[in-house]
Design an enzyme around this catalytic site. Structure first.
Site, PDB file in Angstrom:
ATOM      1  N   SER A 158      -0.930  -6.519   2.623  1.00 57.75           N
ATOM      2  CA  SER A 158      -1.833  -5.826   1.714  1.00 57.75           C
ATOM      3  C   SER A 158      -3.237  -6.447   1.750  1.00 57.75           C
ATOM      4  O   SER A 158      -3.879  -6.468   2.801  1.00 57.75           O
ATOM      5  CB  SER A 158      -1.230  -5.809   0.307  1.00 57.75           C
ATOM      6  OG  SER A 158      -1.870  -4.855  -0.504  1.00 57.75           O
ATOM      7  N   ASP A 254       4.218   4.548   1.275  1.00 56.65           N
ATOM      8  CA  ASP A 254       3.060   3.769   0.828  1.00 56.65           C
ATOM      9  C   ASP A 254       1.800   4.631   0.884  1.00 56.65           C
ATOM     10  O   ASP A 254       1.506   5.239   1.913  1.00 56.65           O
ATOM     11  CB  ASP A 254       2.913   2.548   1.751  1.00 56.65           C
ATOM     12  CG  ASP A 254       1.816   1.593   1.330  1.00 56.65           C
ATOM     13  OD1 ASP A 254       1.163   1.834   0.293  1.00 56.65           O
ATOM     14  OD2 ASP A 254       1.620   0.595   2.053  1.00 56.65           O
ATOM     15  N   HIS A 286       5.082   0.342  -0.598  1.00 62.10           N
ATOM     16  CA  HIS A 286       4.189  -0.776  -0.326  1.00 62.10           C
ATOM     17  C   HIS A 286       4.856  -2.138  -0.594  1.00 62.10           C
ATOM     18  O   HIS A 286       5.485  -2.326  -1.629  1.00 62.10           O
ATOM     19  CB  HIS A 286       2.938  -0.618  -1.204  1.00 62.10           C
ATOM     20  CG  HIS A 286       1.813  -1.525  -0.834  1.00 62.10           C
ATOM     21  ND1 HIS A 286       1.212  -1.495   0.387  1.00 62.10           N
ATOM     22  CD2 HIS A 286       1.175  -2.493  -1.542  1.00 62.10           C
ATOM     23  CE1 HIS A 286       0.240  -2.393   0.426  1.00 62.10           C
ATOM     24  NE2 HIS A 286       0.206  -3.021  -0.731  1.00 62.10           N
TER      25      HIS A 286
END
Length: 314
Positions: A158, A254, A286
């Site tokens: 991320s 995601d 995610h």
């Protein structure tokens, strides 16, 4: 008594709320666990200070069974959390890095970069750059004794994958930085003002992510700031990415998936001379591997990352 309760003036969900008196309350990502020997993976860890002036620290990991003189790949890892939450000592991240170290047989350094909004961007990037410099300084015995700098990788999930991208450009322009062999980007946090792919129909999540970035990095550029959009005006050309190999992982559910796929496609079609691969996990959202570290899909993703790190040059 109701009148003494704090009023919420801003919500940045699901991460935090800001109260009317200016105080910040993180709703998640604040738990910590100590380093040490993990009996499940046989991985040993300890916390180290990288920069006493700023308090920049990291958690370093190695297999407990490592032999004297044995040299392993070195991975500098950056956790996720939208630049707002989490740390290297968050139990979920500690577990995940333990598993990666065991699977790939590596030395890993998980960086505790400082978080927004208390430390506005680009503090996270500067801390991460300082960590990259710091691990080369020769002050840490585990690195001196066991790390093979010819097999040096950046990795992150991320926001941490975003950091890795920016560091690779900076490293290439620096004369005093170790050569980066590759980058493992897990569900990279890239974004943009104009919706693409599934973002077009998922207006609620598009607005949510827009709001995260606005809070972290208030500027007139919004989600087309080069920090978050690698293809916006002012972003460096991908040809200058300072590594030989990249692996990108995305997850089917995601909202950031389209950006990871776009990054892969742009890299393939650029003048960058390295090798890039992409892996998509079906049915997952995610950073699922952080929340479900023992699911088959998380194990498979770590297995693929381990293969990527240990790939022998032809």
């Amino acid at each position: 008594m109701e009148s003494t309760k704090k009023q919420v003036s801003l919500e940045v969900l699901p991460w935090l709320v800001v109260h009317s008196d200016g105080t910040l309350e993180r709703l998640t990502g604040t738990e910590v666990c100590p380093p040490g020997l993990d009996p499940e993976t046989g991985v040993l860890s300890k916390d180290i200070i990288i920069d006493p002036k700023t308090g920049l620290s990291a958690r370093i990991y190695r297999p407990d069974s490592i032999l004297p003189g044995q040299k392993l790949p070195l991975v500098l890892y950056f956790h996720g959390g939208a630049f707002l939450i989490a740390s290297a000592s968050l139990p979920n991240y500690h577990t995940s890095v333990n598993k990666l170290v065991a699977e790939a047989n590596i030395i890993a350094v998980s960086v505790n970069y400082r978080l927004a909004p208390e430390y506005p961007l680009p503090t996270a990037y500067e801390d991460s750059w300082n960590a990259l410099q710091g691990i080369q300084a020769g002050n840490e015995p585990w690195i001196n004794d066991y790390a093979d700098f010819d097999r040096f990788f950046l990795a992150g999930d991320s926001a941490g994958a975003n950091i890795s991208h920016h560091l690779a450009f900076r490293a290439k322009q620096s004369d005093h930085t170790v050569k980066i062999k590759g980058i493992g980007m897990i569900h990279p946090y890239f974004w943009g003002t104009q919706p693409i792919g599934s973002e077009v129909t998922d207006e609620a999540r598009k607005q949510m992510v827009d709001g995260w970035w606005r809070f972290v990095c208030p500027s007139h550029k919004g989600s087309d700031d080069p920090w978050i959009n690698p293809f916006a005006d002012g972003s460096p050309d991908l040809e200058g990415l300072g590594c030989e190999r990249v692996m990108i992982t995305v997850a089917e559910k995601d909202i950031l998936r389209e950006r990871g796929k776009m990054y892969y496609e742009r890299l393939v079609n650029s003048n960058w001379r390295g090798n890039v691969e992409i892996m998509e996990t079906k049915g997952k959202d995610h950073v699922f591997h952080i929340f479900e570290p023992d699911c088959d899909e998380a194990k498979e993703m770590l297995r693929r990352l381990a293969l990527f790190i240990n790939q022998v040059e032809a």
